[in-house]
Design a protein around this motif. Structure first.
Motif, PDB file in Angstrom:
ATOM      1  N   GLY A  73      -5.000 -24.235  54.459  1.00 55.46           N
ATOM      2  CA  GLY A  73      -3.614 -24.603  54.771  1.00 55.46           C
ATOM      3  C   GLY A  73      -2.558 -23.926  53.918  1.00 55.46           C
ATOM      4  N   ILE A  74      -2.867 -22.718  53.464  1.00 52.33           N
ATOM      5  CA  ILE A  74      -1.896 -21.979  52.646  1.00 52.33           C
ATOM      6  C   ILE A  74      -1.139 -20.997  53.523  1.00 52.33           C
ATOM      7  N   ILE A  75       0.160 -20.927  53.323  1.00 48.18           N
ATOM      8  CA  ILE A  75       0.964 -19.915  54.004  1.00 48.18           C
ATOM      9  C   ILE A  75       1.127 -18.751  53.037  1.00 48.18           C
TER      10      ILE A  75
ATOM     11  N   ASN B  55     -10.681 -32.349  76.922  1.00 49.79           N
ATOM     12  CA  ASN B  55     -12.025 -32.735  77.373  1.00 49.79           C
ATOM     13  C   ASN B  55     -12.510 -31.880  78.537  1.00 49.79           C
ATOM     14  N   GLU B  56     -12.005 -30.670  78.639  1.00 46.53           N
ATOM     15  CA  GLU B  56     -12.469 -29.770  79.705  1.00 46.53           C
ATOM     16  C   GLU B  56     -12.953 -28.476  79.083  1.00 46.53           C
ATOM     17  N   GLU B  57     -14.159 -28.084  79.440  1.00 41.98           N
ATOM     18  CA  GLU B  57     -14.730 -26.884  78.856  1.00 41.98           C
ATOM     19  C   GLU B  57     -14.797 -25.781  79.907  1.00 41.98           C
TER      20      GLU B  57
ATOM     21  N   ILE C 260      -4.660 -20.467  79.109  1.00 38.19           N
ATOM     22  CA  ILE C 260      -5.101 -20.294  77.721  1.00 38.19           C
ATOM     23  C   ILE C 260      -6.380 -21.099  77.531  1.00 38.19           C
ATOM     24  N   ILE C 261      -7.387 -20.471  76.974  1.00 39.40           N
ATOM     25  CA  ILE C 261      -8.613 -21.208  76.666  1.00 39.40           C
ATOM     26  C   ILE C 261      -8.595 -21.550  75.177  1.00 39.40           C
ATOM     27  N   GLY C 262      -8.610 -22.843  74.886  1.00 33.06           N
ATOM     28  CA  GLY C 262      -8.657 -23.272  73.490  1.00 33.06           C
ATOM     29  C   GLY C 262      -7.301 -23.712  72.979  1.00 33.06           C
ATOM     30  N   ALA C 263      -7.235 -24.945  72.495  1.00 32.45           N
ATOM     31  CA  ALA C 263      -5.993 -25.471  71.930  1.00 32.45           C
ATOM     32  C   ALA C 263      -6.147 -25.692  70.433  1.00 32.45           C
ATOM     33  N   GLY C 264      -6.609 -24.654  69.749  1.00 32.12           N
ATOM     34  CA  GLY C 264      -6.519 -24.635  68.295  1.00 32.12           C
ATOM     35  C   GLY C 264      -5.095 -24.249  67.949  1.00 32.12           C
TER      36      GLY C 264
ATOM     37  N   ILE D  87      -3.487 -19.389  60.095  1.00 35.29           N
ATOM     38  CA  ILE D  87      -2.504 -20.488  60.097  1.00 35.29           C
ATOM     39  C   ILE D  87      -1.114 -19.897  59.824  1.00 35.29           C
ATOM     40  N   THR D  88      -1.077 -19.072  58.784  1.00 34.84           N
ATOM     41  CA  THR D  88       0.174 -18.417  58.407  1.00 34.84           C
ATOM     42  C   THR D  88       0.801 -17.714  59.602  1.00 34.84           C
ATOM     43  N   CYS D  89      -0.042 -16.978  60.339  1.00 34.86           N
ATOM     44  CA  CYS D  89       0.477 -16.081  61.370  1.00 34.86           C
ATOM     45  C   CYS D  89       0.467 -16.693  62.761  1.00 34.86           C
TER      46      CYS D  89
ATOM     47  N   GLY E 223     -15.637 -26.289  56.720  1.00 38.62           N
ATOM     48  CA  GLY E 223     -15.011 -25.526  57.795  1.00 38.62           C
ATOM     49  C   GLY E 223     -15.895 -24.342  58.116  1.00 38.62           C
ATOM     50  N   VAL E 224     -15.439 -23.511  59.043  1.00 43.98           N
ATOM     51  CA  VAL E 224     -16.271 -22.375  59.436  1.00 43.98           C
ATOM     52  C   VAL E 224     -15.404 -21.155  59.714  1.00 43.98           C
ATOM     53  N   ARG E 225     -15.836 -20.015  59.189  1.00 45.58           N
ATOM     54  CA  ARG E 225     -15.107 -18.758  59.425  1.00 45.58           C
ATOM     55  C   ARG E 225     -15.747 -18.021  60.597  1.00 45.58           C
TER      56      ARG E 225
ATOM     57  N   GLU F   5      -8.857 -27.248  76.865  1.00 45.59           N
ATOM     58  CA  GLU F   5      -9.496 -27.503  75.555  1.00 45.59           C
ATOM     59  C   GLU F   5     -10.710 -28.402  75.765  1.00 45.59           C
ATOM     60  N   LYS F   6     -11.837 -27.991  75.210  1.00 45.05           N
ATOM     61  CA  LYS F   6     -13.058 -28.763  75.466  1.00 45.05           C
ATOM     62  C   LYS F   6     -13.127 -30.066  74.667  1.00 45.05           C
ATOM     63  N   GLU F   7     -12.411 -30.139  73.580  1.00 45.22           N
ATOM     64  CA  GLU F   7     -12.465 -31.353  72.762  1.00 45.22           C
ATOM     65  C   GLU F   7     -11.432 -32.372  73.234  1.00 45.22           C
TER      66      GLU F   7
ATOM     67  N   CYS G  80      -6.333 -28.854  68.034  1.00 41.55           N
ATOM     68  CA  CYS G  80      -6.535 -28.546  66.602  1.00 41.55           C
ATOM     69  C   CYS G  80      -7.698 -29.292  65.964  1.00 41.55           C
ATOM     70  N   THR G  81      -8.823 -29.277  66.604  1.00 48.78           N
ATOM     71  CA  THR G  81      -9.989 -29.922  66.007  1.00 48.78           C
ATOM     72  C   THR G  81     -11.021 -28.898  65.534  1.00 48.78           C
ATOM     73  N   GLY G  82     -10.832 -27.631  65.868  1.00 47.83           N
ATOM     74  CA  GLY G  82     -11.834 -26.620  65.491  1.00 47.83           C
ATOM     75  C   GLY G  82     -11.563 -26.052  64.114  1.00 47.83           C
ATOM     76  N   ILE G  83     -11.528 -24.726  64.048  1.00 52.71           N
ATOM     77  CA  ILE G  83     -11.282 -24.052  62.769  1.00 52.71           C
ATOM     78  C   ILE G  83      -9.940 -24.517  62.189  1.00 52.71           C
ATOM     79  N   SER G  84      -9.024 -24.828  63.109  1.00 51.69           N
ATOM     80  CA  SER G  84      -7.670 -25.189  62.675  1.00 51.69           C
ATOM     81  C   SER G  84      -7.602 -26.520  61.936  1.00 51.69           C
ATOM     82  N   LYS G  85      -8.671 -27.268  61.968  1.00 52.01           N
ATOM     83  CA  LYS G  85      -8.661 -28.568  61.297  1.00 52.01           C
ATOM     84  C   LYS G  85      -9.116 -28.441  59.844  1.00 52.01           C
TER      85      LYS G  85
HETATM   86  C1  LIG Z   1     -12.416 -21.730  55.384  1.00 47.48           C
HETATM   87  C2  LIG Z   1     -11.151 -21.269  56.005  1.00 47.48           C
HETATM   88  C3  LIG Z   1      -9.971 -21.302  55.286  1.00 47.48           C
HETATM   89  C4  LIG Z   1      -8.803 -20.849  55.844  1.00 47.48           C
HETATM   90  N1  LIG Z   1      -7.657 -20.938  55.124  1.00 47.48           N
HETATM   91  C5  LIG Z   1      -6.511 -20.457  55.660  1.00 47.48           C
HETATM   92  C6  LIG Z   1      -5.305 -20.513  54.912  1.00 47.48           C
HETATM   93  O1  LIG Z   1      -5.246 -21.036  53.788  1.00 47.48           O
HETATM   94  N2  LIG Z   1      -4.184 -19.966  55.441  1.00 47.48           N
HETATM   95  C7  LIG Z   1      -4.195 -19.373  56.660  1.00 47.48           C
HETATM   96  O2  LIG Z   1      -3.171 -18.864  57.080  1.00 47.48           O
HETATM   97  N3  LIG Z   1      -5.315 -19.361  57.421  1.00 47.48           N
HETATM   98  C8  LIG Z   1      -6.468 -19.885  56.943  1.00 47.48           C
HETATM   99  N4  LIG Z   1      -7.613 -19.855  57.701  1.00 47.48           N
HETATM  100  C9  LIG Z   1      -7.572 -19.292  59.052  1.00 47.48           C
HETATM  101  C10 LIG Z   1      -7.221 -20.274  60.140  1.00 47.48           C
HETATM  102  O3  LIG Z   1      -7.783 -21.526  59.884  1.00 47.48           O
HETATM  103  C11 LIG Z   1      -7.711 -19.764  61.491  1.00 47.48           C
HETATM  104  O4  LIG Z   1      -7.304 -18.448  61.662  1.00 47.48           O
HETATM  105  C12 LIG Z   1      -7.172 -20.566  62.660  1.00 47.48           C
HETATM  106  O5  LIG Z   1      -7.351 -21.926  62.486  1.00 47.48           O
HETATM  107  C13 LIG Z   1      -7.853 -20.136  63.930  1.00 47.48           C
HETATM  108  O6  LIG Z   1      -7.355 -20.907  64.986  1.00 47.48           O
HETATM  109  P1  LIG Z   1      -7.978 -20.806  66.430  1.00 47.48           P
HETATM  110  O7  LIG Z   1      -7.014 -21.462  67.314  1.00 47.48           O
HETATM  111  O8  LIG Z   1      -8.355 -19.404  66.712  1.00 47.48           O
HETATM  112  O9  LIG Z   1      -9.379 -21.550  66.330  1.00 47.48           O
HETATM  113  P2  LIG Z   1      -9.794 -23.052  66.611  1.00 47.48           P
HETATM  114  O10 LIG Z   1      -8.946 -23.980  65.892  1.00 47.48           O
HETATM  115  O11 LIG Z   1     -11.248 -23.138  66.392  1.00 47.48           O
HETATM  116  O12 LIG Z   1      -9.493 -23.240  68.160  1.00 47.48           O
HETATM  117  C14 LIG Z   1     -10.361 -22.816  69.181  1.00 47.48           C
HETATM  118  C15 LIG Z   1     -10.413 -23.878  70.228  1.00 47.48           C
HETATM  119  O13 LIG Z   1     -11.073 -23.401  71.391  1.00 47.48           O
HETATM  120  C16 LIG Z   1     -11.798 -24.434  71.978  1.00 47.48           C
HETATM  121  N5  LIG Z   1     -12.795 -23.876  72.870  1.00 47.48           N
HETATM  122  C17 LIG Z   1     -13.817 -23.077  72.532  1.00 47.48           C
HETATM  123  N6  LIG Z   1     -14.548 -22.781  73.631  1.00 47.48           N
HETATM  124  C18 LIG Z   1     -13.983 -23.400  74.672  1.00 47.48           C
HETATM  125  C19 LIG Z   1     -14.294 -23.474  76.062  1.00 47.48           C
HETATM  126  N7  LIG Z   1     -15.331 -22.852  76.581  1.00 47.48           N
HETATM  127  N8  LIG Z   1     -13.497 -24.199  76.850  1.00 47.48           N
HETATM  128  C20 LIG Z   1     -12.430 -24.848  76.341  1.00 47.48           C
HETATM  129  N9  LIG Z   1     -12.105 -24.819  75.044  1.00 47.48           N
HETATM  130  C21 LIG Z   1     -12.870 -24.092  74.201  1.00 47.48           C
HETATM  131  C22 LIG Z   1     -12.371 -25.108  70.759  1.00 47.48           C
HETATM  132  O14 LIG Z   1     -12.783 -26.427  71.032  1.00 47.48           O
HETATM  133  C23 LIG Z   1     -11.217 -25.071  69.776  1.00 47.48           C
HETATM  134  O15 LIG Z   1     -10.408 -26.217  69.832  1.00 47.48           O
HETATM  135  C24 LIG Z   1      -8.793 -20.332  57.152  1.00 47.48           C
HETATM  136  C25 LIG Z   1      -9.974 -20.304  57.885  1.00 47.48           C
HETATM  137  C26 LIG Z   1     -11.142 -20.776  57.336  1.00 47.48           C
HETATM  138  C27 LIG Z   1     -12.378 -20.775  58.142  1.00 47.48           C
END
Ligand SMILES: Cc1cc2nc3c(=O)[nH]c(=O)nc-3n(C[C@H](O)[C@H](O)[C@H](O)COP(=O)(O)OP(=O)(O)OC[C@H]3O[C@@H](n4cnc5c(N)ncnc54)[C@H](O)[C@@H]3O)c2cc1C
Lengths: 304, 485
Positions: free
Chosen positions: B49-51, B172-174, B9-13, B352-354, B311-313, B34-36, B40-45
């Motif tokens: 946070g609404i379900i 800490n591995e990308e 799995i690439i990425g530990a969000g 987050i919900t799903c 945050g970032v979408r 996970e590169k960080e 849970c430091t990316g979008i997931s941080k």
């Molecule tokens: C503004 C905003 C509000 C939101 N509100 C809600 C809400 O209220 N309720 C809800 O259900 N959802 C909400 N969401 C959606 C939810 O936050 C995201 O769908 C979810 O966090 C996505 O998780 P992720 O694991 O895909 O992403 P991330 O958390 O970004 O995880 C991706 C990970 O991949 C790692 N990565 C990337 N490239 C590499 C690489 N080359 N090598 C190793 N690691 C790598 C990154 O460092 C990161 O940790 C919201 C989103 C946003 C932007």
């Protein structure tokens, strides 16, 4: 349950003075609860002079001032519990104490709140940009340097010109660090006259007046700030790798909020020192603690 | 020598963590890169946070289906992972006929998708529920089964239990390059090489670029920023439900969330970026929130604001044949699959919900792609316990405090009453940074924002990790807290 005539929360200058004067006013069983390792509070991180001119008629460092009061307390039967935090006060004149010694509920007749103040933080202001490393309050920097003997960084900007900020600017500059500027929103620097003389003037620390920091740059560590001139609206960029904040102090009364919420504060509680309002110098905090019982109109004590 | 794993799995969000958790129930090996420095430091941080219950979603879509399931089973999930959540209910306000129509459509969605506990209420009932809100609401959609959670707490819980059940996490591995040779993926990180039979990309903002390391471009992500303001817990009593506004005219509404911890969260904005996202908030965004917040909740005390963040979408768009971005933005969850490479690409709200449902869903698909589907483990350990919280015990059962080991009586964070014991436990569970501790224990989240505890935690981290104090970071390499010159 252990019972005390007076529970003093916080063993800084205000708390120590309040406890000493409680004893003089006939209270017998007195407890000071202090969350740090020893009595003294914020004084313990102040290596600079300027303390005690009022009370002792001498120019002492904060540490020396604290030590004198620690001694005074030690010579009495006042009980002291360090590493102990009061978690909550209850309307029935009891308190929950938590510390390395354990958790204990105690009861008391009177409670003195002497919890001091805390520093305002950067991001509670309207500031945009990133949230990188290299930003801390001047007080935290002071603790890291003076108590722990650590360095904090170089190429420093200080937001605000509060006293702690000026003192740190002086100390850092004397230890060879570059103070790029202090940034002040008013048209004159804040803080005590003597600090301005001793630090800003004597060490020629650049102060940018009528200005505020509006944006933080730097992805990992801070790389600079955007500064806005409030008179002209002009924006400029200043490079730095450390940002200290000295943008004001707020009395710390959190315990009252968590304990009583929006209810009225009970009449068995008295505030002393900086948790009442932020005093300019420690001598007046001490005076506040010493005079405390002259005006106390709360419940009389039971043990006499 | 490269490490071999069945699934990489690439990425530990939150998505990577939940996928890992779902996979950890089966007899296959899973590794997460996970590169960080933490999970849970990316979008997931940084999100709301609404379900959600799923009435926002098109009936029949994957989002609607997973969202409905997720909200119904959310309390059970939190019980299983011992995660704190609050049932708040959501009130979506309409101030006029246009928005009324939108609400009615959502109610119909809920009916068609079979989503329970969503109905329309009138102004009178609304103001009985929330007297502090601005006057003039015509109707409100009341989604009673809406929850709030700290998203990182949920993700970390899944991470911990996945780890306990044999998943290897490499922080800490990308992932830098991927090639496929005779049916096996060779993945190179900055540290080592892996060989994997399947890849699941949960790379958040990078999930398009990672896809393109081995596959033909299909979708490109266009990042869009979102600003938030956080208010002190004192304001928590001002409203009791999650409030959102359906705008009457074009434009964005606003959401106010009484968080799990009792803070008020205001946001998000929708802000275009020119270039990549560096975590910055923008003044325009913060002012917009202030204005809207004041408008909706006139008593909102701005001197109680303790923090802002962005945050970032990851907005997904289809590419046309020439590889240019079309204006076709995608609304449903997009899952790309090509020859053993799976990609959860551009997962926005309600990710987050799903997260749990997506993890199970994708696991089913991955398992089905093996010639003989892996079996369930018999020794899967479902028990994950949260770090004991002094502040919770203080409210619920002060006597229980006495039973805890002595380090739980030493308070490190004065604003949130976080003890040394909690911080030690967080370190034991893998926190290696100041922010990692903050996410796991709340230390430093309060009104003084670490002014009191930061220095104490810095020393403890240095001691426990046996690392020079100058090397302790806020959130990974390059973010050292103090600097020697
Ligand atoms: C503004 C905003 C509000 C939101 N509100 C809600 C809400 O209220 N309720 C809800 O259900 N959802 C909400 N969401 C959606 C939810 O936050 C995201 O769908 C979810 O966090 C996505 O998780 P992720 O694991 O895909 O992403 P991330 O958390 O970004 O995880 C991706 C990970 O991949 C790692 N990565 C990337 N490239 C590499 C690489 N080359 N090598 C190793 N690691 C790598 C990154 O460092 C990161 O940790 C919201 C989103 C946003 C932007």
């Amino acid at each position: 349950m252990n019972h005390y005539d007076v529970l003093v929360i916080g063993g800084g200058a205000g708390g120590m003075a309040a406890a000493l004067s409680a004893l003089e006013n006939g209270y017998r069983k007195i407890l000071i609860a202090e969350r740090k390792e020893s009595l003294g509070g914020i004084l313990l991180q102040c290596t600079h002079k300027g303390f005690g001119l009022g009370y002792f008629g001498e120019d002492l460092s904060g540490i020396e001032y604290a030590e004198r009061f620690q001694l005074k307390v030690q010579r009495t039967e006042i009980q002291v519990r360090c590493n102990t935090m009061v978690l909550r006060l209850y309307p029935d004149q009891t308190a929950l104490l938590s510390g390395t010694d354990g958790i204990e509920k105690i009861s008391f007749d009177v409670c003195v709140l002497a919890t001091g103040c805390r520093e305002r933080t950067l991001y509670s202001q309207e500031i945009s940009g990133t949230r990188p490393a290299g930003i801390m309050t001047a007080g935290t920097a002071q603790k890291l340097m003076n108590v722990d003997g650590l360095e904090i960084g170089d190429e420093i900007i200080i937001a605000g010109t509060g006293d702690v900020g000026q003192i740190m600017a002086g100390q850092l500059s004397l230890s060879g660090k570059r103070i790029i500027a202090m940034i002040e929103k008013e048209d004159h620097p804040g803080g005590l006259k003597r600090n301005q003389e001793n630090y800003l003037k004597a060490l020629r620390i650049p102060v940018i007046l009528n200005s505020v920091i509006t944006r933080v740059h730097g992805r990992k560590r801070i790389e600079g700030v955007e500064v806005k001139n409030l008179l002209t609206g002009e924006l400029s960029f200043l490079k730095c790798s450390t940002l200290l904040t000295a943008i004001g102090m707020i009395p710390e009364t959190d315990l009252l909020k968590t304990s009583f919420g929006k209810e009225a504060i009970p009449d068995w509680l008295i505030k002393v020192g900086n948790c009442k309002y932020v005093h300019e110098i420690v001598d007046s905090v001490t005076a506040d603690g010493l005079q405390l019982w002259d005006t106390f109109k709360g419940r009389p004590h039971s043990s006499t | 020598m490269s490490r071999k794993t069945d699934v990489l799995i690439i990425g530990a969000g939150i998505l990577g963590c939940f996928a890992a958790w779902a996979l950890s129930r089966y007899k296959i090996s899973t590794a997460v890169i996970e590169k960080e420095a933490d999970v849970c430091t990316g979008i997931s941080k940084a999100n709301t946070g609404i379900i959600y219950q799923g009435y926002d979603q098109h009936p029949g879509s994957l989002k609607a289906d997973l969202c409905r399931k997720a909200s119904v089973s959310f309390p059970a999930l939190c019980k299983e992972l011992d995660v704190n959540y609050k049932k708040r209910g959501l009130l979506m306000l309409s101030f006029g006929p246009n928005a009324d129509r939108v609400l009615e459509k959502k109610i119909r969605n809920a009916e068609v998708s079979n989503i329970p506990d969503v109905h329309l209420i009138g102004a009178e009932e609304l103001y009985r529920l929330e007297p502090s809100l601005k006057k003039g609401v015509s109707h409100a959609l009341f989604a009673e089964n809406t929850f709030v959670v700290n998203p990182w707490e949920l993700g970390i819980a899944a991470y911990e239990n996945a780890k306990a059940n044999g998943v290897s996490f490499y922080l800490n591995e990308e992932v830098l390059s991927i090639r496929k040779e005779s049916g096996v993926f060779h993945i190179a990180t900055n540290e080592q090489e892996f060989q994997a039979k399947r890849i699941l990309c949960c790379g958040g903002l990078n999930s398009d670029a990672l896809w393109e390391l081995v596959n033909k471009p299909k979708i490109r992500l266009v990042p869009q920023a979102a600003d938030y303001l956080v208010f002190d817990t004192d304001c928590g009593g001002l409203i009791r439900h999650v409030i959102s506004v359906e705008p009457e005219e074009k434009g964005d509404g606003i959401t106010i969330v009484p968080t799990c911890d009792g803070n008020l969260l205001l946001g998000p904005t929708r802000r275009e970026l020119n270039g990549s996202f560096d975590g910055s908030t923008a003044l325009a965004g913060l002012s917009e929130l202030k204005e809207k917040g004041k408008w909706l909740l006139p008593d909102l005390p701005f001197d109680q604001m303790i923090r802002s963040f962005a945050g970032v979408r990851p907005n997904p768009f289809y590419l046309d044949q020439n590889g240019t971005i079309t204006d076709k933005s995608l609304n449903d969850f997009v899952i790309l699959e090509e020859d053993g490479f799976f990609d959860l690409i551009g997962v926005k709200t309600p990710g987050i919900t799903c997260a749990n449902e997506l993890g199970q869903y994708i696991t089913t698909r991955i398992l089905a792609s093996f010639a003989s589907a892996p079996e369930l483990k018999t020794d899967f350990d479902p028990v994950r316990k949260a770090i004991p919280k002094i502040s919770d015990l203080l409210e619920r059962a002060p006597e229980a405090l006495m039973q805890l080991p002595p380090e739980y009586r030493e308070i490190f964070c004065r604003c949130r009453n976080v003890s040394k014991g909690e911080i030690l436990e967080a370190i034991r569970r893998g926190a290696s940074t100041l922010d990692g501790i903050k996410r796991r224990t709340d230390a430093g989240m309060g009104r003084c924002q670490g002014g009191y505890c930061m220095e104490k935690i810095l020393h403890l981290l240095s001691k426990e990790l046996q690392t020079d104090i100058y090397k302790i970071t806020k959130d990974g390499p390059g973010t050292e807290i103090i600097k020697e010159s």
